[in-house]
Design an enzyme around this catalytic site. Sequence first.
Site, short mmCIF file in Angstrom:
data_model
loop_
_atom_site.label_atom_id
_atom_site.label_comp_id
_atom_site.label_asym_id
_atom_site.label_seq_id
_atom_site.Cartn_x
_atom_site.Cartn_y
_atom_site.Cartn_z
N TYR A 136 0.85 -1.25 0.03
CA TYR A 136 -0.15 -0.09 0.14
C TYR A 136 0.76 1.35 0.03
O TYR A 136 0.37 2.39 -0.30
CB TYR A 136 -0.97 0.05 1.30
CG TYR A 136 -1.90 -1.07 1.18
CD1 TYR A 136 -2.19 -1.98 0.19
CD2 TYR A 136 -2.90 -1.33 2.27
CE1 TYR A 136 -3.02 -3.02 0.27
CE2 TYR A 136 -3.57 -2.28 2.46
CZ TYR A 136 -3.80 -3.17 1.40
OH TYR A 136 -4.57 -4.30 1.33
N LYS A 144 3.89 -15.44 2.34
CA LYS A 144 3.78 -16.01 1.19
C LYS A 144 5.17 -16.25 0.81
O LYS A 144 5.69 -16.14 -0.38
CB LYS A 144 3.20 -15.18 -0.09
CG LYS A 144 2.64 -15.93 -1.16
CD LYS A 144 1.28 -17.05 -1.04
CE LYS A 144 1.18 -17.61 -2.25
NZ LYS A 144 0.45 -18.88 -2.01
N ASP A 149 -2.61 -18.20 2.33
CA ASP A 149 -3.81 -18.89 1.83
C ASP A 149 -4.04 -20.08 2.78
O ASP A 149 -5.40 -20.19 3.00
CB ASP A 149 -3.50 -19.48 0.30
CG ASP A 149 -2.24 -19.96 0.28
OD1 ASP A 149 -1.21 -19.89 1.12
OD2 ASP A 149 -1.66 -20.65 -0.74
N ASP A 162 -4.58 -6.72 6.54
CA ASP A 162 -5.90 -6.07 5.98
C ASP A 162 -6.97 -7.06 5.73
O ASP A 162 -8.04 -7.14 6.42
CB ASP A 162 -5.63 -5.28 4.82
CG ASP A 162 -6.73 -4.38 4.46
OD1 ASP A 162 -7.49 -4.08 5.10
OD2 ASP A 162 -6.75 -3.68 3.39
N ASP A 187 -10.09 -8.56 8.67
CA ASP A 187 -11.55 -8.53 8.49
C ASP A 187 -12.16 -9.86 8.49
O ASP A 187 -13.40 -10.05 8.88
CB ASP A 187 -11.69 -7.94 6.97
CG ASP A 187 -11.90 -6.30 7.06
OD1 ASP A 187 -11.87 -5.85 8.11
OD2 ASP A 187 -12.21 -5.60 6.03
#
Length: 360
Positions: free
Chosen positions: A146, A195, A227, A251, A255
């Site tokens: 980001y 990852k 994942d 992020d 959630d």
Amino acid sequence: MDLRITCIPGDGIGPEIVAEAKKVLEKAGEKYGFTPVFTDILMGGASIDAYGVPLTEEAVRTAKAADAVLMGSIGGNTATSPWYRLPPEKRPEAGLLKIRKELNLFANLRPALLYRELAGACPLKEEISRAGFDIMIMRELTGGLYFGERRTVVENGVRKAVDTLTYDENEIRRIAVKGFDIAMKRKKKVTSVDKANVLDSSRLWRAVVEEVAEDYPEVTLEHMLVDNCAMQLVKDPAQFDVILTENMFGDILSDEASMITGSIGMLASASLNDTKFGLYEPSHGSAPDIAGQDIANPIATVLSAAMMLRFSFDLDKAADAVEAAVKKVLQEGYRTADIMTEGHKQVGCREMGSLIAERV
Ligand code: NAD
């Protein structure tokens, strides 16, 4: 001992829920020997109305002079409020981005806790939710995808967009240290999520996290691919204690973790810098649809205040007492409208705050 706390009541239900968190902090202070000294500042829509900008330099100075910041929530109805006809840098959210940057808040903490009393709101199967869960997601907040370089170009008539994911070892180390410190206050397990089978940034992440782990022999460290973590959160959330991860993965996973608790009015959060300073706020927004009706749930803000006692002031006993008071009120059957189910006693925002304060 005085605790210097800057408060940002904000917009919508913000002032109502912050008032209840103050009430609980004052009660905790009487019992545990501290005095919260509150200074209010304006941010978001309230500041736009008063000063024409979402956050003044004076307000930033006041926040910086405090030991911690307690925030309600900012923003209005994005479809109808005149605040959203202003250019982006003048809108309420610009105040939030500015204060996070000014205070160098690089570590975001979001607990996802399933209360037994509210298990019915959990969307997972009963055989999974029965075990309960108490997860702390530690997300890096100021680096990664980001904040990397980005551009969109046209090459040979083809549009192409590039985002870059960059972390240096210092950025990883400081968030890893926070994650391990917090695990030491909990069940002493860190799941570092990356990852590393694909990304170089993840391989560096993993290496640095392992270096930091050497200083915390009591903490069990495991690595998990992002994942797999997304799957494990819905398959077996009870396995997690602290999930430590980079900005974008955090992020998305935070959630997902909030969703499985089923109740937005209960979720606290904290953003910390490399001192004890932090900004504490509920995970939800300013709920303009229910503002001013005394029906908002103040628990997320009260629990954010408990996190403040624990992480900015090391007042663990007082934080435990506030969290236990919330549990007690739920056990006794009190509910605000958003978590109300048959057979329970519905109360308003103010009464919920008073009930919790009385039980601290
Ligand atoms: P929201 O979280 O404010 O509301 C979503 C739904 O949940 C609404 O129906 C609301 O009534 C309900 N809800 C939220 N908190 C509640 C509580 N404590 N008790 C009872 N019900 C509650 O999200 P939204 O409607 O998408 O956003 C409203 C405004 O909040 C927007 O301006 C948005 O930008 C802003 N916002 C601010 C923050 C922040 O300040 N950090 C975060 C998210 C959204």
